[in-house]
Design a protein around this motif. Structure first.
Motif, PDB file in Angstrom:
ATOM      1  N   LYS A 172      13.972  32.105  28.110  1.00 49.56           N
ATOM      2  CA  LYS A 172      13.915  32.986  29.283  1.00 49.56           C
ATOM      3  C   LYS A 172      14.648  34.290  28.972  1.00 49.56           C
ATOM      4  N   SER A 173      14.143  34.990  27.962  1.00 52.18           N
ATOM      5  CA  SER A 173      14.826  36.169  27.453  1.00 52.18           C
ATOM      6  C   SER A 173      13.789  37.162  26.959  1.00 52.18           C
ATOM      7  N   PRO A 174      14.077  38.465  26.981  1.00 56.63           N
ATOM      8  CA  PRO A 174      13.167  39.456  26.401  1.00 56.63           C
ATOM      9  C   PRO A 174      13.284  39.555  24.889  1.00 56.63           C
ATOM     10  N   ARG A 175      14.147  38.749  24.284  1.00 55.74           N
ATOM     11  CA  ARG A 175      14.334  38.751  22.832  1.00 55.74           C
ATOM     12  C   ARG A 175      13.764  37.464  22.236  1.00 55.74           C
ATOM     13  N   PRO A 176      13.285  37.522  20.992  1.00 62.68           N
ATOM     14  CA  PRO A 176      12.808  36.293  20.346  1.00 62.68           C
ATOM     15  C   PRO A 176      13.976  35.385  19.981  1.00 62.68           C
ATOM     16  N   ARG A 177      13.680  34.117  19.855  1.00 66.37           N
ATOM     17  CA  ARG A 177      14.620  33.128  19.328  1.00 66.37           C
ATOM     18  C   ARG A 177      14.165  32.769  17.927  1.00 66.37           C
ATOM     19  N   VAL A 178      15.089  32.708  16.963  1.00 62.03           N
ATOM     20  CA  VAL A 178      14.726  32.377  15.581  1.00 62.03           C
ATOM     21  C   VAL A 178      15.634  31.259  15.074  1.00 62.03           C
ATOM     22  N   ASN A 179      15.024  30.184  14.610  1.00 64.37           N
ATOM     23  CA  ASN A 179      15.737  29.045  14.022  1.00 64.37           C
ATOM     24  C   ASN A 179      15.198  28.761  12.625  1.00 64.37           C
ATOM     25  N   ILE A 180      16.046  28.201  11.788  1.00 61.33           N
ATOM     26  CA  ILE A 180      15.570  27.535  10.578  1.00 61.33           C
ATOM     27  C   ILE A 180      15.384  26.071  10.932  1.00 61.33           C
ATOM     28  N   LEU A 181      14.217  25.551  10.646  1.00 62.44           N
ATOM     29  CA  LEU A 181      13.883  24.160  10.944  1.00 62.44           C
ATOM     30  C   LEU A 181      13.853  23.378   9.642  1.00 62.44           C
ATOM     31  N   ILE A 182      14.509  22.227   9.636  1.00 63.86           N
ATOM     32  CA  ILE A 182      14.576  21.378   8.439  1.00 63.86           C
ATOM     33  C   ILE A 182      14.273  19.941   8.841  1.00 63.86           C
ATOM     34  N   ASP A 183      13.371  19.295   8.129  1.00 68.43           N
ATOM     35  CA  ASP A 183      13.234  17.846   8.220  1.00 68.43           C
ATOM     36  C   ASP A 183      13.884  17.257   6.983  1.00 68.43           C
ATOM     37  N   PHE A 184      14.774  16.283   7.184  1.00 71.47           N
ATOM     38  CA  PHE A 184      15.542  15.714   6.086  1.00 71.47           C
ATOM     39  C   PHE A 184      15.383  14.214   6.082  1.00 71.47           C
ATOM     40  N   LEU A 185      14.819  13.697   4.996  1.00 76.07           N
ATOM     41  CA  LEU A 185      14.591  12.261   4.836  1.00 76.07           C
ATOM     42  C   LEU A 185      15.801  11.661   4.131  1.00 76.07           C
ATOM     43  N   PRO A 186      16.651  10.889   4.829  1.00 76.61           N
ATOM     44  CA  PRO A 186      17.910  10.445   4.224  1.00 76.61           C
ATOM     45  C   PRO A 186      17.743   9.345   3.181  1.00 76.61           C
ATOM     46  N   ASN A 187      16.705   8.527   3.338  1.00 79.68           N
ATOM     47  CA  ASN A 187      16.518   7.402   2.417  1.00 79.68           C
ATOM     48  C   ASN A 187      15.065   7.349   1.953  1.00 79.68           C
ATOM     49  N   PRO A 188      14.668   8.290   1.106  1.00 76.10           N
ATOM     50  CA  PRO A 188      13.261   8.286   0.660  1.00 76.10           C
ATOM     51  C   PRO A 188      12.930   7.025  -0.119  1.00 76.10           C
ATOM     52  N   GLY A 189      11.798   6.437   0.238  1.00 77.87           N
ATOM     53  CA  GLY A 189      11.352   5.243  -0.468  1.00 77.87           C
ATOM     54  C   GLY A 189      10.418   5.596  -1.608  1.00 77.87           C
ATOM     55  N   ALA A 190       9.901   4.562  -2.251  1.00 80.85           N
ATOM     56  CA  ALA A 190       8.977   4.762  -3.362  1.00 80.85           C
ATOM     57  C   ALA A 190       7.737   5.498  -2.871  1.00 80.85           C
ATOM     58  N   PRO A 191       7.176   6.367  -3.708  1.00 80.50           N
ATOM     59  CA  PRO A 191       5.982   7.104  -3.304  1.00 80.50           C
ATOM     60  C   PRO A 191       4.880   6.182  -2.820  1.00 80.50           C
TER      61      PRO A 191
END
Length: 231
Positions: A202-221
């Motif tokens: 609710k603002s006349p200015r844009p909002r900017v975020n860095i978005l990260i998805d982080f897989l803590p325990n990656p399994g075998a492909p």
């Protein structure tokens, strides 16, 4: 990932280099790779955000595209839009049980600034085997709204969804599982995307975020080698 609470403020991160980078961006930088907005983003996000996609995980033959790799999807999209592929074709960086982690050409430009931020934010999770499977710089338009929704993909259940706010106007407000809150620049947040959530700017200015998805325990492909390309 369902982290048991609506959100968690993880700790401070150094955003000044990213802010300097952000000030240098042009509309062309934002609009070169429109694939996230036109193909990957869920409908609540398409009209109110734009993004610079740096990394993205891909499940072979996932619906609705049925493509073997994300690279093939990008090639098909480029043909459809009659745009060159030079600045768009991703390379597979890693393979996990949540698919292939694709790195886009833009990562080479942003790595020195965004890479340390990803490392700072994910270090709070104490998961040394973890891997960042998605990274993007996301801008939300002034007076924009993302309707309530739940991220229902299998990947969303396995990976932390982290936000690093770079520009957070006073009118940028989040609601997760009925709880409203605001994000403060200079901190990383773990965001519960498995509960119903929404965003309003609710603002006349844009909002900017860095978005990260982080897989803590990656399994075998899921597949140790890519299947043969058909056709």
């Amino acid at each position: 990932m369902d982290i048991g609470v609506p959100y968690r403020r993880l700790g401070p991160v150094e955003i000044e280099p990213a802010l300097a980078l952000l000030r240098s961006l042009t509309d062309q930088d934002w609009n070169t790779n429109r694939i996230r907005q036109e193909l990957m983003a869920a409908s609540p996000h398409r009209d109110t955000t734009r993004a610079i996609m740096l990394k993205y995980n891909w499940l072979p033959y996932q619906k609705p595209w049925g493509m073997r790799t994300m690279r093939e999807l990008v090639e098909a999209w480029c043909r459809q839009e009659n745009v060159p592929t030079d600045d768009l074709l991703p390379e597979i960086e890693a393979e996990t049980d949540q698919g292939h982690v694709n790195v886009f050409p833009q990562w080479a430009r942003f790595r020195d600034v965004i890479g340390p931020l990803v490392e700072q934010a994910t270090s709070y999770l104490n998961a040394p085997r973890g891997i960042a499977t998605r990274v993007a710089i996301v801008e939300m338009v002034p007076n924009g709204k993302i309707a309530p929704h739940v991220d229902g993909q299998a990947h969303a259940a396995a990976a932390h969804r982290l936000h690093i706010p770079l520009i957070a106007p006073p009118g940028a407000e989040y609601k997760v599982d009925g709880k409203k809150f605001k994000m403060q620049p200079g901190f990383a947040y773990d965001f519960n995307n498995r509960k119903q959530h929404s965003v309003r700017n609710k603002s006349p200015r844009p909002r900017v975020n860095i978005l990260i998805d982080f897989l803590p325990n990656p399994g075998a492909p899921m597949q140790t080698a890519l299947p043969p390309k058909f056709g």
